[in-house]
Design a protein around this motif. Structure first.
Motif, short mmCIF file in Angstrom:
data_model
loop_
_atom_site.label_atom_id
_atom_site.label_comp_id
_atom_site.label_asym_id
_atom_site.label_seq_id
_atom_site.Cartn_x
_atom_site.Cartn_y
_atom_site.Cartn_z
N ALA A 54 0.83 -1.20 0.00
CA ALA A 54 0.00 0.00 0.00
C ALA A 54 0.87 1.26 0.00
O ALA A 54 0.60 2.21 -0.73
N ALA A 55 1.93 1.26 0.80
CA ALA A 55 2.82 2.42 0.86
C ALA A 55 3.59 2.60 -0.45
O ALA A 55 3.75 3.73 -0.93
N THR A 56 4.04 1.51 -1.04
CA THR A 56 4.81 1.58 -2.28
C THR A 56 3.97 2.09 -3.44
O THR A 56 4.41 2.94 -4.22
N VAL A 57 2.76 1.57 -3.55
CA VAL A 57 1.90 1.92 -4.68
C VAL A 57 1.17 3.24 -4.43
O VAL A 57 0.79 3.93 -5.37
N GLY A 58 1.00 3.59 -3.15
CA GLY A 58 0.35 4.85 -2.82
C GLY A 58 -1.16 4.73 -2.70
O GLY A 58 -1.89 5.65 -3.08
N VAL A 59 -1.61 3.59 -2.21
CA VAL A 59 -3.04 3.36 -2.01
C VAL A 59 -3.26 2.89 -0.57
O VAL A 59 -2.30 2.64 0.16
N SER A 60 -4.52 2.73 -0.19
CA SER A 60 -4.82 2.27 1.16
C SER A 60 -4.75 0.75 1.23
O SER A 60 -4.80 0.05 0.22
N ARG A 62 -7.04 -1.10 2.36
CA ARG A 62 -8.36 -1.58 1.93
C ARG A 62 -8.38 -1.79 0.42
O ARG A 62 -8.94 -2.76 -0.09
N PHE A 63 -7.77 -0.88 -0.31
CA PHE A 63 -7.71 -1.00 -1.78
C PHE A 63 -6.92 -2.24 -2.17
O PHE A 63 -7.30 -2.97 -3.08
N VAL A 64 -5.82 -2.51 -1.48
CA VAL A 64 -5.02 -3.70 -1.77
C VAL A 64 -5.84 -4.96 -1.53
O VAL A 64 -5.88 -5.85 -2.37
N TYR A 65 -6.51 -5.03 -0.38
CA TYR A 65 -7.35 -6.19 -0.09
C TYR A 65 -8.45 -6.37 -1.14
O TYR A 65 -8.75 -7.47 -1.56
N LYS A 66 -9.03 -5.26 -1.56
CA LYS A 66 -10.09 -5.33 -2.56
C LYS A 66 -9.63 -5.98 -3.85
O LYS A 66 -10.29 -6.83 -4.42
N TRP A 67 -8.44 -5.59 -4.32
CA TRP A 67 -7.97 -6.11 -5.59
C TRP A 67 -7.37 -7.50 -5.49
O TRP A 67 -7.33 -8.23 -6.48
N VAL A 68 -6.97 -7.89 -4.31
CA VAL A 68 -6.50 -9.26 -4.14
C VAL A 68 -7.68 -10.21 -4.22
O VAL A 68 -7.61 -11.28 -4.82
#
Length: 69
Positions: A54-60, A62-68
């Protein structure tokens, strides 16, 4: 020493899937959101934690979990 709990989330990519996601990173004709999602999946497949992705891509997170999912 890293803090926090480890996630049980693991992603396994076939070589063909990895090549496709890497191609998305280099492509100039696909939408930026799609390239970002591909980068998220590549980082997770390499064993990077959700927080670090999340920190590397610049998203939250929650967004990471959503796309996984």
């Amino acid at each position: 020493m890293p803090r926090g709990r480890k996630t049980s989330l693991t992603i396994r990519l076939t070589p063909a899937q990895r090549q496709t996601l890497l191609a998305w990173q280099r492509a100039t004709t696909i939408p930026a959101g799609l390239a970002r999602r591909g980068r998220i999946l590549l980082l997770l497949a390499d064993g990077v934690t959700i927080t670090d992705v999340a920190a590397t891509v610049g998203v939250s997170r929650r967004f990471v979990y959503k796309w996984v999912q």
